[in-house]
Design an enzyme around this catalytic site. Sequence first.
Site, PDB file in Angstrom:
ATOM      1  N   THR A 186     -83.814  18.505  16.864  1.00 47.97           N
ATOM      2  CA  THR A 186     -83.958  17.058  16.703  1.00 47.97           C
ATOM      3  C   THR A 186     -85.022  16.767  15.653  1.00 47.97           C
ATOM      4  OG1 THR A 186     -84.193  14.975  17.927  1.00 47.97           O
ATOM      5  CG2 THR A 186     -85.678  16.752  18.566  1.00 47.97           C
ATOM      6  N   ASN A 187     -85.511  15.533  15.576  1.00 51.70           N
ATOM      7  CA  ASN A 187     -86.579  15.185  14.638  1.00 51.70           C
ATOM      8  C   ASN A 187     -87.509  14.168  15.295  1.00 51.70           C
ATOM      9  OD1 ASN A 187     -85.561  12.410  14.062  1.00 51.70           O
ATOM     10  ND2 ASN A 187     -83.803  13.580  13.328  1.00 51.70           N
ATOM     11  N   ARG A 188     -88.501  13.687  14.563  1.00 51.45           N
ATOM     12  CA  ARG A 188     -89.564  12.872  15.165  1.00 51.45           C
ATOM     13  C   ARG A 188     -89.231  11.384  15.264  1.00 51.45           C
ATOM     14  NH1 ARG A 188     -94.062  16.016  15.578  1.00 51.45           N
ATOM     15  NH2 ARG A 188     -94.091  17.863  14.237  1.00 51.45           N
ATOM     16  N   ALA A 245     -82.149   8.424  12.437  1.00 54.71           N
ATOM     17  CA  ALA A 245     -82.498   9.655  11.742  1.00 54.71           C
ATOM     18  C   ALA A 245     -81.536  10.728  12.247  1.00 54.71           C
ATOM     19  CB  ALA A 245     -83.941  10.034  12.016  1.00 54.71           C
TER      20      ALA A 245
END
Length: 304
Positions: free
Chosen positions: A116-118, A182
């Site tokens: 995943t990402n932030r 995102a």
Amino acid sequence: ADFLAKMANGIADDLATTALLATDRPILVAPAMNSRMWANPATVRNLALLKASGVMAIGPAHGELAEGEIGIGRMAEPADIVDTIETALDGPLQGIRALITSGPTHEPIDPVRYITNRSSGKQGHAIAAACARLGASVTLISGPSSEADPPGVETVHVETARDMLEACLNELPVDVAICAAAVSDWRPAEAKAQKIKKNRRDGTTSPSLELVENPDILATIGMHGNNRPRLVIGFAAETDEIISYARAKLSAKGSDWILANDVAPHTGTFGGDDNKIHLIKRGAGGASDVEEWPHTSKTEVAAR
Ligand code: CTP
């Protein structure tokens, strides 16, 4: 559930349903019912029919239900209903259907791990709430996020990029699409059905992940043949060369506007409450111009 079923089918056998059938004014429903009634395919179908004919909906919320269970089915808060009515009646986006993506995606590696990402979903959720406040009929396709579902917005929860794309395509046609999610650019080529063990039978200990590219949701919507929205807006999350990378995304993704933001760690943009936007608009003859917005809150960015 019964009332929605009657409305969806044009039944007018009491005063309320008769008045609804005879009105040409906007209609907002605030359903409340048992959570299994809410999830019942008949109710889901009836609500979809109503929405397709322009009926707006708020709630129901998650919480304690009259019968003592906990689940989705509580009537939306009266103050939220009043807010939604006020803006739905005379908001400037009345009659506009908006599709918004928000949050990160989770791309499974095995049943317990994912990539995943932030992203927090704060900016996308704020945009969905702002569009609804201005009277638009809003569907938010949200990746995993701890943000609450915005009031007056139909929120669809998804996990992976592929699910997000499918959920978006199900919503077309819309008037405007705003892609703030995102989306993970890659996913593991194969999500293992069983947990990958540290000490594996073939003697190797560190597995290598093969990644494949995910579909680009913004580009798919921006270059959609039959159902391209009249306005397609994307973001560009950059850590360097912000404007030139963002300009390239404007054309590569068939967008009308790109909101470029700096997501380098020192800015605190990812996960934070503030944002600094460089708005790049597609101009005549392939030109594009940049509008600088002040450093401000994500709520203010959403309103602008
Ligand atoms: N986007 C999307 N689907 C993807 C990747 C990105 O819809 N698979 C959208 C984002 O929601 C955003 C825009 O495309 O509106 C740009 O996303 P960004 O992460 O800045 O760019 P990428 O296309 O992923 O390119 P790169 O990672 O190389 O900067």
